[in-house]
Design a protein around this motif. Structure first.
Motif, short mmCIF file in Angstrom:
data_model
loop_
_atom_site.label_atom_id
_atom_site.label_comp_id
_atom_site.label_asym_id
_atom_site.label_seq_id
_atom_site.Cartn_x
_atom_site.Cartn_y
_atom_site.Cartn_z
N PRO A 15 -28.37 10.63 -23.44
CA PRO A 15 -28.73 9.32 -23.99
C PRO A 15 -29.19 8.29 -22.96
CG PRO A 15 -26.77 10.13 -25.06
CD PRO A 15 -27.08 11.07 -23.93
N ALA A 16 -28.69 8.32 -21.77
CA ALA A 16 -29.11 7.35 -20.76
C ALA A 16 -30.58 7.53 -20.39
CB ALA A 16 -28.24 7.48 -19.52
N GLU A 17 -31.14 8.69 -20.67
CA GLU A 17 -32.54 8.99 -20.37
C GLU A 17 -33.50 8.56 -21.49
OE1 GLU A 17 -33.40 10.15 -17.39
OE2 GLU A 17 -31.29 10.14 -16.85
N TYR A 18 -32.99 8.23 -22.66
CA TYR A 18 -33.84 7.87 -23.79
C TYR A 18 -34.62 6.59 -23.47
CZ TYR A 18 -31.12 11.11 -26.69
OH TYR A 18 -30.51 12.21 -27.22
N ARG A 19 -35.92 6.60 -23.72
CA ARG A 19 -36.77 5.43 -23.45
C ARG A 19 -37.39 4.86 -24.72
NH1 ARG A 19 -34.22 5.25 -19.39
NH2 ARG A 19 -34.83 6.18 -17.42
N LYS A 20 -37.44 5.66 -25.77
CA LYS A 20 -38.07 5.24 -27.03
C LYS A 20 -37.01 4.74 -28.01
CE LYS A 20 -42.21 7.40 -26.32
NZ LYS A 20 -43.51 7.06 -26.63
N SER A 32 -17.44 19.38 -37.88
CA SER A 32 -18.04 20.18 -36.81
C SER A 32 -18.49 19.30 -35.65
CB SER A 32 -19.22 21.00 -37.34
OG SER A 32 -20.22 20.13 -37.81
N CYS A 33 -18.80 18.05 -35.94
CA CYS A 33 -19.22 17.11 -34.90
C CYS A 33 -18.58 15.76 -35.24
CB CYS A 33 -20.74 17.01 -34.89
SG CYS A 33 -21.37 16.18 -33.45
N PRO A 34 -17.36 15.53 -34.78
CA PRO A 34 -16.61 14.32 -35.18
C PRO A 34 -17.35 13.03 -34.85
CG PRO A 34 -15.24 15.82 -33.89
CD PRO A 34 -16.64 16.35 -33.84
N PRO A 35 -17.17 12.00 -35.68
CA PRO A 35 -17.85 10.72 -35.47
C PRO A 35 -17.60 10.12 -34.09
CG PRO A 35 -16.72 10.73 -37.58
CD PRO A 35 -16.33 11.98 -36.88
N SER A 36 -16.42 10.32 -33.54
CA SER A 36 -16.13 9.72 -32.23
C SER A 36 -17.09 10.21 -31.16
CB SER A 36 -14.69 10.02 -31.82
OG SER A 36 -14.48 11.42 -31.75
N THR A 37 -17.50 11.47 -31.23
CA THR A 37 -18.45 11.99 -30.25
C THR A 37 -19.83 11.39 -30.48
OG1 THR A 37 -18.96 13.95 -31.58
CG2 THR A 37 -17.19 14.15 -29.98
N GLN A 38 -20.18 11.14 -31.74
CA GLN A 38 -21.47 10.53 -32.05
C GLN A 38 -21.52 9.10 -31.53
OE1 GLN A 38 -24.03 12.24 -33.49
NE2 GLN A 38 -22.64 13.94 -33.21
N PHE A 39 -20.44 8.35 -31.71
CA PHE A 39 -20.40 6.97 -31.24
C PHE A 39 -20.47 6.91 -29.72
CE2 PHE A 39 -17.88 6.17 -35.32
CZ PHE A 39 -19.03 5.83 -36.01
N ALA A 40 -19.83 7.84 -29.04
CA ALA A 40 -19.85 7.87 -27.57
C ALA A 40 -21.28 8.07 -27.07
CB ALA A 40 -18.94 8.97 -27.05
N ALA A 41 -22.01 8.99 -27.68
CA ALA A 41 -23.40 9.24 -27.28
C ALA A 41 -24.27 8.03 -27.61
CB ALA A 41 -23.94 10.48 -27.98
N TYR A 42 -24.07 7.44 -28.79
CA TYR A 42 -24.85 6.28 -29.20
C TYR A 42 -24.66 5.11 -28.22
CZ TYR A 42 -26.48 2.38 -32.05
OH TYR A 42 -27.14 1.27 -32.50
N ASN A 43 -23.44 4.90 -27.79
CA ASN A 43 -23.16 3.78 -26.89
C ASN A 43 -23.81 3.94 -25.52
OD1 ASN A 43 -21.66 2.36 -28.75
ND2 ASN A 43 -19.76 3.35 -28.18
N ILE A 45 -26.91 5.07 -25.08
CA ILE A 45 -28.35 4.87 -25.22
C ILE A 45 -28.69 3.45 -24.78
CG2 ILE A 45 -30.28 4.76 -26.82
CD1 ILE A 45 -28.79 6.86 -28.52
N THR A 46 -29.63 3.33 -23.83
CA THR A 46 -30.01 2.01 -23.34
C THR A 46 -31.28 1.48 -24.00
OG1 THR A 46 -31.17 3.03 -21.50
CG2 THR A 46 -28.90 2.37 -21.11
N ALA A 47 -32.03 2.33 -24.68
CA ALA A 47 -33.25 1.92 -25.38
C ALA A 47 -32.88 1.20 -26.68
CB ALA A 47 -34.10 3.14 -25.69
N ALA A 48 -33.88 0.64 -27.36
CA ALA A 48 -33.64 0.03 -28.68
C ALA A 48 -33.07 1.11 -29.59
CB ALA A 48 -34.95 -0.51 -29.23
#
Length: 56
Positions: A15-20, A32-43, A45-48
């Motif tokens: 996520p830190a590499e996302y530019r778009k 299979s993919c708990p929400p806590s892991t999704q929120f960690a990845a989302y946080n 992300i430095t792009a819009a």
């Protein structure tokens, strides 16, 4: 229909590499993919970004 086991995919460094502009969707009842892991990845992300949470 038989289920196919999923391999773990490590996404935390990406996520830190996302530019778009990014849109992420997550459900709160996921097992299979708990929400806590999704929120960690989302946080990381430095792009819009936009988060859509589904209350399943």
């Amino acid at each position: 229909m038989s289920s196919i086991p999923m391999k773990r995919l490590e996404m935390m460094p990406l996520p830190a590499e996302y530019r778009k502009t990014t849109a992420e969707e997550t459900g709160l009842a996921g097992t299979s993919c708990p929400p806590s892991t999704q929120f960690a990845a989302y946080n990381k992300i430095t792009a819009a970004k936009e988060l859509m949470v589904y209350h399943e």
